[in-house]
Each structure stands twice: as C-alpha cells, then as structure tokens.
Design a protein around this motif. Sequence first.
Motif, PDB file in Angstrom:
ATOM      1  N   GLY A   1      -1.650   3.528  -4.092  1.00 25.27           N
ATOM      2  CA  GLY A   1      -2.785   2.695  -3.710  1.00 25.27           C
ATOM      3  C   GLY A   1      -2.283   1.312  -3.369  1.00 25.27           C
ATOM      4  N   GLU A   2      -3.084   0.319  -3.672  1.00 21.44           N
ATOM      5  CA  GLU A   2      -2.735  -1.053  -3.336  1.00 21.44           C
ATOM      6  C   GLU A   2      -2.228  -1.804  -4.559  1.00 21.44           C
ATOM      7  N   THR A   3      -1.060  -2.394  -4.418  1.00 17.55           N
ATOM      8  CA  THR A   3      -0.490  -3.235  -5.460  1.00 17.55           C
ATOM      9  C   THR A   3      -0.430  -4.661  -4.930  1.00 17.55           C
ATOM     10  N   PRO A   4      -1.229  -5.574  -5.497  1.00 21.18           N
ATOM     11  CA  PRO A   4      -1.145  -6.977  -5.056  1.00 21.18           C
ATOM     12  C   PRO A   4       0.150  -7.609  -5.545  1.00 21.18           C
ATOM     13  N   VAL A   5       0.716  -8.481  -4.726  1.00 16.61           N
ATOM     14  CA  VAL A   5       1.979  -9.148  -5.036  1.00 16.61           C
ATOM     15  C   VAL A   5       1.810 -10.641  -4.742  1.00 16.61           C
ATOM     16  N   ASP A   6       2.287 -11.460  -5.641  1.00 19.03           N
ATOM     17  CA  ASP A   6       2.253 -12.909  -5.462  1.00 19.03           C
ATOM     18  C   ASP A   6       2.842 -13.280  -4.096  1.00 19.03           C
ATOM     19  N   ARG A   7       2.347 -14.348  -3.485  1.00 19.54           N
ATOM     20  CA  ARG A   7       2.758 -14.693  -2.125  1.00 19.54           C
ATOM     21  C   ARG A   7       4.251 -14.977  -2.007  1.00 19.54           C
ATOM     22  N   LEU A   8       4.858 -15.629  -2.985  1.00 15.51           N
ATOM     23  CA  LEU A   8       6.286 -15.922  -2.889  1.00 15.51           C
ATOM     24  C   LEU A   8       7.121 -14.659  -3.085  1.00 15.51           C
ATOM     25  N   LEU A   9       6.730 -13.822  -4.044  1.00 18.49           N
ATOM     26  CA  LEU A   9       7.443 -12.559  -4.230  1.00 18.49           C
ATOM     27  C   LEU A   9       7.252 -11.651  -3.018  1.00 18.49           C
ATOM     28  N   GLY A  10       6.071 -11.693  -2.419  1.00 17.73           N
ATOM     29  CA  GLY A  10       5.809 -10.899  -1.223  1.00 17.73           C
ATOM     30  C   GLY A  10       6.702 -11.307  -0.065  1.00 17.73           C
ATOM     31  N   LYS A  11       6.937 -12.594   0.069  1.00 20.27           N
ATOM     32  CA  LYS A  11       7.840 -13.077   1.122  1.00 20.27           C
ATOM     33  C   LYS A  11       9.245 -12.529   0.898  1.00 20.27           C
ATOM     34  N   GLU A  12       9.681 -12.551  -0.347  1.00 21.67           N
ATOM     35  CA  GLU A  12      11.015 -12.049  -0.665  1.00 21.67           C
ATOM     36  C   GLU A  12      11.114 -10.552  -0.397  1.00 21.67           C
ATOM     37  N   LEU A  13      10.065  -9.822  -0.752  1.00 21.87           N
ATOM     38  CA  LEU A  13      10.037  -8.384  -0.508  1.00 21.87           C
ATOM     39  C   LEU A  13      10.114  -8.086   0.982  1.00 21.87           C
ATOM     40  N   CYS A  14       9.399  -8.858   1.788  1.00 19.44           N
ATOM     41  CA  CYS A  14       9.437  -8.639   3.240  1.00 19.44           C
ATOM     42  C   CYS A  14      10.843  -8.819   3.799  1.00 19.44           C
ATOM     43  N   VAL A  15      11.571  -9.800   3.304  1.00 21.38           N
ATOM     44  CA  VAL A  15      12.939 -10.021   3.792  1.00 21.38           C
ATOM     45  C   VAL A  15      13.781  -8.766   3.588  1.00 21.38           C
ATOM     46  N   LEU A  16      13.709  -8.179   2.407  1.00 23.02           N
ATOM     47  CA  LEU A  16      14.480  -6.963   2.148  1.00 23.02           C
ATOM     48  C   LEU A  16      13.943  -5.792   2.967  1.00 23.02           C
ATOM     49  N   ALA A  17      12.634  -5.650   3.032  1.00 22.62           N
ATOM     50  CA  ALA A  17      12.047  -4.540   3.787  1.00 22.62           C
ATOM     51  C   ALA A  17      12.412  -4.635   5.265  1.00 22.62           C
ATOM     52  N   TRP A  18      12.376  -5.832   5.821  1.00 20.47           N
ATOM     53  CA  TRP A  18      12.767  -6.014   7.218  1.00 20.47           C
ATOM     54  C   TRP A  18      14.231  -5.647   7.424  1.00 20.47           C
ATOM     55  N   ALA A  19      15.069  -5.991   6.449  1.00 15.62           N
ATOM     56  CA  ALA A  19      16.504  -5.696   6.574  1.00 15.62           C
ATOM     57  C   ALA A  19      16.776  -4.194   6.552  1.00 15.62           C
ATOM     58  N   VAL A  20      16.020  -3.444   5.762  1.00 15.25           N
ATOM     59  CA  VAL A  20      16.331  -2.009   5.604  1.00 15.25           C
ATOM     60  C   VAL A  20      15.487  -1.097   6.482  1.00 15.25           C
TER      61      VAL A  20
ATOM     62  N   THR B   1       4.417  -8.371 -16.536  1.00 17.77           N
ATOM     63  CA  THR B   1       5.205  -7.648 -15.545  1.00 17.77           C
ATOM     64  C   THR B   1       4.330  -6.597 -14.874  1.00 17.77           C
ATOM     65  N   GLY B   2       4.849  -5.987 -13.824  1.00 13.76           N
ATOM     66  CA  GLY B   2       4.059  -5.012 -13.084  1.00 13.76           C
ATOM     67  C   GLY B   2       4.872  -3.803 -12.675  1.00 13.76           C
ATOM     68  N   THR B   3       4.185  -2.841 -12.125  1.00 14.43           N
ATOM     69  CA  THR B   3       4.829  -1.646 -11.596  1.00 14.43           C
ATOM     70  C   THR B   3       4.192  -1.315 -10.255  1.00 14.43           C
ATOM     71  N   TRP B   4       4.922  -0.599  -9.444  1.00  9.08           N
ATOM     72  CA  TRP B   4       4.373  -0.113  -8.183  1.00  9.08           C
ATOM     73  C   TRP B   4       3.498   1.086  -8.493  1.00  9.08           C
ATOM     74  N   LYS B   5       2.340   1.130  -7.870  1.00  7.11           N
ATOM     75  CA  LYS B   5       1.441   2.255  -8.120  1.00  7.11           C
ATOM     76  C   LYS B   5       0.904   2.781  -6.792  1.00  7.11           C
TER      77      LYS B   5
ATOM     78  N   THR C   1       0.853  -1.186   0.000  1.00  8.19           N
ATOM     79  CA  THR C   1       0.000   0.000   0.000  1.00  8.19           C
ATOM     80  C   THR C   1       0.889   1.235   0.000  1.00  8.19           C
ATOM     81  N   ILE C   2       0.824   1.978  -1.104  1.00  7.96           N
ATOM     82  CA  ILE C   2       1.630   3.181  -1.281  1.00  7.96           C
ATOM     83  C   ILE C   2       0.699   4.386  -1.244  1.00  7.96           C
ATOM     84  N   PRO C   3       0.783   5.204  -0.176  1.00  6.02           N
ATOM     85  CA  PRO C   3      -0.099   6.375  -0.074  1.00  6.02           C
ATOM     86  C   PRO C   3       0.306   7.469  -1.050  1.00  6.02           C
ATOM     87  N   ARG C   4      -0.638   8.359  -1.336  1.00  5.01           N
ATOM     88  CA  ARG C   4      -0.335   9.527  -2.174  1.00  5.01           C
ATOM     89  C   ARG C   4       0.689  10.401  -1.461  1.00  5.01           C
ATOM     90  N   GLY C   5       1.406  11.179  -2.229  1.00  7.38           N
ATOM     91  CA  GLY C   5       2.426  12.055  -1.650  1.00  7.38           C
ATOM     92  C   GLY C   5       3.752  11.324  -1.529  1.00  7.38           C
TER      93      GLY C   5
END
Length: 188
Positions: A86-105, A80-84, A21-25
């Motif tokens: 609002g809400e961008t749905p992400v496949d469950r496996l890709l979402g897990k990978e994204l969380c690992v990086l987000a948690w690290a940073v 393919t997709g882009t971040w937009k 979920t990417i808010p405006r601004g």
Amino acid sequence: MIDATTTLTLTASDPHHFVVTIPRGNTAAVLISEHLGMGAGAAPEQILDRVMLARPRWTAIRAEVQRAFNARLKEHNLATGTWKVGETPVDRLLGKELCVLAWAVEKLEPEKIRIAVRNWLALRPEERWWLFGMTAIATGGLQDGDHGWRVALRYALGDVAQNELLKARLETRKLGEAGVNKTLGLFD
C-alpha cells in the motif's frame, strides 16, 4: 519512514512528503511520488511521480534503505518504520534521499545495484539532498531515466565502489613511499 502517529503530525506541520506505493504481489513495480502539499489558496495538493522501480530493483535496495533510515530516526528519538504493501508515507528529506538511490538503480545492471547502495550509504544526507535538487529540477519525472542527471547518478553511484577507489589511491601512495612512482607531495 514515518508511522501513522508521525503521519498525523507531519501532515499538520509539513504537508510536503513522499509516498512509496507498494502493490500487492511480488511483480508489480513500486512507485515513489512526491506530495508537495497544498498550493497557494484553495489549490489542490500537487503530486509528482518521481520514479517507478521494477520490483526486483526495489527488493534489492529496500532493506538497506530501511536500516539506514531507521538508524537516523532512532538518533532523533523518533519512531522507526517499515515498508508495507500500500502507501508508506516518507518524510520529505528521507524521500529525497530515497529518490537519489532509486534513480541510480532504475536502469542499472542488476549486478551493480549492491555497489550503488554502498556508494549511496557513503554519502552524507546533505550530499543526497543536493543530488536530488539537481536531478529533480531537470530530469525528475517518470520518463526521464535516460537523460542528464539521472544517467549521471547511475554512473556516479553504480560504476565503481568508493572503497575500491580509496584502495587504489592508498596503493598508489604506498608505491610512492617505497620510492617507486615518487610525487612531490603537493597534494597529499
């Protein structure tokens, strides 16, 4: 990431997915949540908020994550997709990978985020999934950033670039070949 067409088939076949979920601004934080799908019986969908990333940290990782995910989607002939906003749905496996990086940073020094992204890219998807599982079970909530596996991810991905470690090992090996610092070669 998944486009609108994929979202329809995703929800029909596998309701478990992530949402970014990417808010405006340009200042509001980005939320990554895990949607577990329908529970047993008539239970409502369960949603776990996994990480809230400050906007500068999201901005620092989003392009590389999008590039890596889109390359993998192309390999499987998927859209393919882009971040937009609002809400961008992400496949469950890709979402897990994204969380690992987000948690690290999430609490990493800003100058080390590039190192964390590079080290994250060096991991195989299976390694990222394992790291997600270990982290999510113990410290996968919004308030867990200073505990256990979340801290471990911060150090593992953000401390030293993997190519720097490899470079140091190669230099040590060259010294050994030159007659200085000889080893028995048992573990080469």
